[in-house]
Scaffold this motif. Structure first.
Motif, mmCIF file in Angstrom:
data_model
loop_
_atom_site.group_PDB
_atom_site.id
_atom_site.type_symbol
_atom_site.label_atom_id
_atom_site.label_comp_id
_atom_site.label_asym_id
_atom_site.label_seq_id
_atom_site.Cartn_x
_atom_site.Cartn_y
_atom_site.Cartn_z
ATOM 1 N N ALA A 1 139.187 18.276 -4.840
ATOM 2 C CA ALA A 1 139.891 19.549 -5.044
ATOM 3 C C ALA A 1 139.918 19.906 -6.530
ATOM 4 O O ALA A 1 139.791 21.076 -6.907
ATOM 5 N N LEU B 1 142.980 22.311 -2.872
ATOM 6 C CA LEU B 1 142.394 23.192 -3.891
ATOM 7 C C LEU B 1 143.430 24.232 -4.325
ATOM 8 O O LEU B 1 143.622 24.477 -5.526
ATOM 9 N N ALA C 1 136.546 21.359 -7.565
ATOM 10 C CA ALA C 1 136.401 22.749 -7.089
ATOM 11 C C ALA C 1 137.286 23.682 -7.919
ATOM 12 O O ALA C 1 136.850 24.765 -8.337
ATOM 13 N N ALA C 2 138.520 23.259 -8.194
ATOM 14 C CA ALA C 2 139.451 24.100 -8.959
ATOM 15 C C ALA C 2 138.917 24.342 -10.374
ATOM 16 O O ALA C 2 139.037 25.450 -10.906
#
Ligand code: F6R
Length: 258
Positions: free
Chosen positions: A13, A43, A16-17
């Motif tokens: 996560a 996320l 992705a963040a």
């Protein structure tokens, strides 16, 4: 196609963040495509943390959600508008007028879907589309055999999807049979796709989508046609990937370059 394997959901996560935060810093009026379900929750938590702790600014961001159940009002506890409101929108400084989720109560589905597509275009198209993957390979609610060129439209939910999602409802009977979803063609037009998948029950379908043939039987395999699609997965979801060493090497090189 890029595959990034991380030891835990929290680390995946974070990766992705960071990609989203980086894009927002470059382009403050970013257009973000969003997904619901269990997968993107971490996320969203990470983006909320970045907003609170580092001032990540969502004030000029526009969001478009992938899908919504037909027949559910926006304030229904299991509607996707409510999910987004409770888990993300209410916790950051997004302009509520810049958040779009298909209307599950629309009286004119064809027109609503056409207008949703037109709205995406009028905002300049989606910069980053966040995706999960269904255990049957769906993205959005594009169930197996969906046209790989499909646009936003209504779609019948597969029984497997209804069973998978029954956990959000009081009983299986309450899970709607239909939805409005962006099409696979719509998703493929986003500039970047980030598909997240966690857990051992996604391992088979992740491997089929990444390393199998492109087929409407595994709608996520259409992402092989996308020039900038990344799968960000945890260890259990990566278990069936054959080219794991190659993906790890490529990600290590990306880190060196950044
Ligand atoms: C939801 C969506 C779906 C989900 C998929 C996985 O907006 O588009 O494709 O991403 O059903 O759901 P979870 O994350 O609950 O396993």
């Amino acid at each position: 196609m890029t595959v990034i394997v991380q030891p835990t959901i929290a680390e995946a996560a974070r990766v992705a963040a960071q990609k989203i935060a980086q894009a927002m810093r470059k382009k403050p009026n970013l257009v973000l495509g969003l997904a619901t379900g269990s997968t993107p929750l971490r996320l969203y938590e990470e983006l909320i943390r970045l907003h609170k702790e580092t001032g990540l600014d969502f004030s000029r961001v526009t969001t478009f959600n992938l899908d919504e159940y037909l027949g559910l009002p926006p304030d229904h506890p299991a509607s996707y508008r409510r999910f987004m409101q409770d888990n993300f929108f209410s916790k950051i400084n997004l302009n509520p007028n810049h958040t779009f989720v298909p209307d599950g109560l629309t009286q004119d589905i064809t027109r609503h879907c056409r207008e949703y597509e037109a709205l995406i275009k009028s905002c300049g198209g989606i910069d980053i589309q966040v995706l999960g993957i269904g255990s049957d390979g769906h993205i959005g609610f594009n169930e197996p055999t969906s046209s790989l060129a499909s646009r936003t439209r209504d779609k019948a939910l597969a029984e497997q999807t209804r069973r998978d999602n029954a956990r959000f409802f009081a009983s299986l009977d309450e899970v709607p049979h239909g939805c409005i979803t962006m099409g696979i063609g719509t998703i493929l037009e986003s500039r970047k796709c980030l598909l997240l998948a966690f857990g051992q029950n996604k391992a088979r379908v992740v491997a089929e989508a990444v390393e199998g043939p492109v087929t409407s039987m595994i709608p996520a395999s259409a992402l092989q046609f996308h020039a900038d699609a990344s799968f960000i997965v945890d260890e259990p979801a990566a278990a069936n990937l054959k080219l794991r060493a190659y993906y790890d090497q490529a990600f290590a090189n990306e880190l060196l370059g950044s």
